[in-house]
Design a protein around this motif. Structure first.
Motif, PDB file in Angstrom:
ATOM      1  N   UNK A 143     -46.018 -25.200  22.908  1.00 54.07           N
ATOM      2  CA  UNK A 143     -46.209 -23.774  22.674  1.00 54.07           C
ATOM      3  C   UNK A 143     -45.373 -23.406  21.485  1.00 54.07           C
ATOM      4  N   UNK A 144     -46.099 -22.918  20.432  1.00 60.27           N
ATOM      5  CA  UNK A 144     -45.259 -22.257  19.254  1.00 60.27           C
ATOM      6  C   UNK A 144     -45.660 -20.993  19.193  1.00 60.27           C
ATOM      7  N   UNK A 145     -44.781 -19.890  18.613  1.00 63.74           N
ATOM      8  CA  UNK A 145     -45.464 -18.653  18.500  1.00 63.74           C
ATOM      9  C   UNK A 145     -44.114 -17.945  17.373  1.00 63.74           C
ATOM     10  N   UNK A 146     -44.843 -17.087  16.833  1.00 66.14           N
ATOM     11  CA  UNK A 146     -44.163 -16.108  15.737  1.00 66.14           C
ATOM     12  C   UNK A 146     -44.569 -14.524  15.937  1.00 66.14           C
ATOM     13  N   UNK A 147     -43.556 -13.744  15.899  1.00 70.96           N
ATOM     14  CA  UNK A 147     -43.920 -12.342  15.775  1.00 70.96           C
ATOM     15  C   UNK A 147     -43.980 -12.287  14.296  1.00 70.96           C
ATOM     16  N   UNK A 148     -45.170 -11.841  13.864  1.00 66.26           N
ATOM     17  CA  UNK A 148     -45.416 -11.766  12.546  1.00 66.26           C
ATOM     18  C   UNK A 148     -45.943  -9.959  12.325  1.00 66.26           C
ATOM     19  N   UNK A 149     -45.489  -9.617  11.218  1.00 73.52           N
ATOM     20  CA  UNK A 149     -45.658  -8.202  10.843  1.00 73.52           C
ATOM     21  C   UNK A 149     -47.355  -7.657  10.957  1.00 73.52           C
ATOM     22  N   UNK A 179     -47.949 -19.786  10.921  1.00 71.68           N
ATOM     23  CA  UNK A 179     -48.543 -20.638  11.845  1.00 71.68           C
ATOM     24  C   UNK A 179     -49.952 -21.217  11.481  1.00 71.68           C
ATOM     25  N   UNK A 180     -50.741 -20.810  10.205  1.00 71.44           N
ATOM     26  CA  UNK A 180     -51.993 -21.334   9.734  1.00 71.44           C
ATOM     27  C   UNK A 180     -51.334 -22.742   9.487  1.00 71.44           C
ATOM     28  N   UNK A 181     -50.191 -23.148   8.929  1.00 74.87           N
ATOM     29  CA  UNK A 181     -49.907 -24.377   8.154  1.00 74.87           C
ATOM     30  C   UNK A 181     -49.475 -25.241   9.530  1.00 74.87           C
ATOM     31  N   UNK A 182     -48.567 -24.523  10.609  1.00 73.92           N
ATOM     32  CA  UNK A 182     -48.240 -25.288  11.830  1.00 73.92           C
ATOM     33  C   UNK A 182     -49.661 -25.869  12.651  1.00 73.92           C
ATOM     34  N   UNK A 199     -54.113 -18.363  19.418  1.00 77.71           N
ATOM     35  CA  UNK A 199     -54.313 -16.863  19.920  1.00 77.71           C
ATOM     36  C   UNK A 199     -53.610 -15.930  19.274  1.00 77.71           C
ATOM     37  N   UNK A 200     -53.999 -14.569  19.367  1.00 75.25           N
ATOM     38  CA  UNK A 200     -53.090 -13.587  18.682  1.00 75.25           C
ATOM     39  C   UNK A 200     -52.807 -12.638  19.858  1.00 75.25           C
ATOM     40  N   UNK A 201     -51.656 -12.042  19.909  1.00 73.73           N
ATOM     41  CA  UNK A 201     -51.587 -10.907  20.877  1.00 73.73           C
ATOM     42  C   UNK A 201     -50.686  -9.660  20.036  1.00 73.73           C
ATOM     43  N   UNK A 202     -51.227  -8.371  20.026  1.00 69.11           N
ATOM     44  CA  UNK A 202     -50.580  -7.535  19.359  1.00 69.11           C
ATOM     45  C   UNK A 202     -49.743  -6.573  20.315  1.00 69.11           C
ATOM     46  N   UNK A 203     -48.594  -6.431  19.803  1.00 70.44           N
ATOM     47  CA  UNK A 203     -47.533  -5.262  20.719  1.00 70.44           C
ATOM     48  C   UNK A 203     -46.856  -4.549  19.906  1.00 70.44           C
ATOM     49  N   UNK A 204     -46.122  -3.452  20.132  1.00 72.10           N
ATOM     50  CA  UNK A 204     -45.274  -2.797  19.368  1.00 72.10           C
ATOM     51  C   UNK A 204     -43.944  -2.430  20.223  1.00 72.10           C
ATOM     52  N   UNK A 205     -43.007  -1.749  19.193  1.00 72.19           N
ATOM     53  CA  UNK A 205     -41.700  -1.276  20.019  1.00 72.19           C
ATOM     54  C   UNK A 205     -41.590  -0.256  19.050  1.00 72.19           C
ATOM     55  N   UNK A 257     -48.358 -14.679  16.933  1.00 68.47           N
ATOM     56  CA  UNK A 257     -49.395 -15.681  16.448  1.00 68.47           C
ATOM     57  C   UNK A 257     -49.071 -16.823  17.313  1.00 68.47           C
ATOM     58  N   UNK A 258     -49.834 -17.251  18.378  1.00 69.46           N
ATOM     59  CA  UNK A 258     -49.355 -18.350  19.327  1.00 69.46           C
ATOM     60  C   UNK A 258     -50.153 -19.573  18.967  1.00 69.46           C
ATOM     61  N   UNK A 259     -49.732 -20.863  19.125  1.00 73.36           N
ATOM     62  CA  UNK A 259     -50.333 -22.013  18.982  1.00 73.36           C
ATOM     63  C   UNK A 259     -49.880 -22.979  20.218  1.00 73.36           C
TER      64      UNK A 259
END
Length: 264
Positions: A143-149, A179-182, A199-205, A257-259
């Protein structure tokens, strides 16, 4: 503002975090619970009770959340400075020095390998087969993921443009990897035939402006500039953002962005 020519190597940027580990730990965003729900759904197995190796664990932001889900987590981190901060904040969680290209772990010993904001520091030609060496042959998941703007939010897109102009680079890819390259690298891996889900998850702080600016400054593209170069940008960025957030509280919005990759 005078742009900075981006000439720092990938290795220099990777090691830049060690001197800023406390800043990283204090200001980087976390991850929402729905991300871990999605990981379990795509991997088709729970994190509770699972043997999880969190690679490129940094100061332990994701490691702590995986542990809170009931996983048995071992952290792997290449940077001595980050490991010292990790041990200060998570003294009861095991952490070893190492990187994803050559993991110091036994074959078939993990249910999950996770990379939070760290896969882009690996060489996929080495890291993909190494991950699936360490994962259990049946049911193991990477499982790979990134917080992206969230670039559809106007103020975030404008801030990204200012960073890109100042650094002379693609700010989003530099800060977060791609994430696309990964996903492409995993889907076409000659070493291990894989099934890859995205998969993509939106959230905020909502955070004070100082926290937001310290978060921006904790990314490698700014760390390698040195204090003067980074502070010049951050001072001007403060003035821009006070126009958008006069109360000094910034609503950061992220798309995680989750892979998740499993053996075909």
């Amino acid at each position: 503002m005078t742009p900075h020519t981006h000439s720092h190597s990938h290795t220099t940027r990777a090691h830049s975090f060690n001197a800023a580990a406390a800043q990283y730990a204090a200001n980087r965003p976390s991850y929402p619970p729905t991300l871990f729900d999605a990981i379990e759904d795509l991997a088709r197995r729970p994190l509770t009770g699972a043997r999880v190796v969190d690679v490129g664990a940094g100061t332990g932001i994701a490691t702590a959340l995986l542990g809170a889900r009931g996983a048995n987590v071992l952290a792997v981190e290449p940077g001595q400075g980050m490991v010292a901060e990790f041990r200060r904040t998570l003294p009861d969680t095991p952490v070893v020095l190492g990187n994803g290209n050559a993991l110091p772990l036994a074959t078939g010993s993990a249910d999950f390998l996770t990379y939070a904001q760290s896969w882009h520091w690996t060489d996929p030609a080495l890291a993909v087969p190494e991950a699936f060496r360490v994962l259990r042959p049946t049911g193991g998941a990477l499982a790979l993921w990134w917080n992206t703007e969230a670039l559809d939010i106007p103020w975030i897109a404008e801030a990204a443009d200012r960073i890109e102009r100042y650094l002379g680079i693609d700010a989003v890819v530099t800060k977060n990897g791609s994430g696309a390259q990964a996903a492409a690298a995993l889907s076409t891996s000659p070493a291990v035939p894989l099934h890859v889900d995205r998969h993509q998850v939106r959230w905020s702080r909502r955070v004070p402006l100082d926290t937001h600016l310290a978060n921006v400054g904790s990314h490698s593209a700014f760390l390698v500039l040195g204090e003067e170069g980074a502070n010049t940008f951050l001072a001007e960025e403060r003035a821009h953002l006070l126009g958008a957030f006069p109360d000094g509280m910034v609503e950061e919005v992220y798309d995680v962005e989750l892979i998740v990759a499993t053996r075909s």
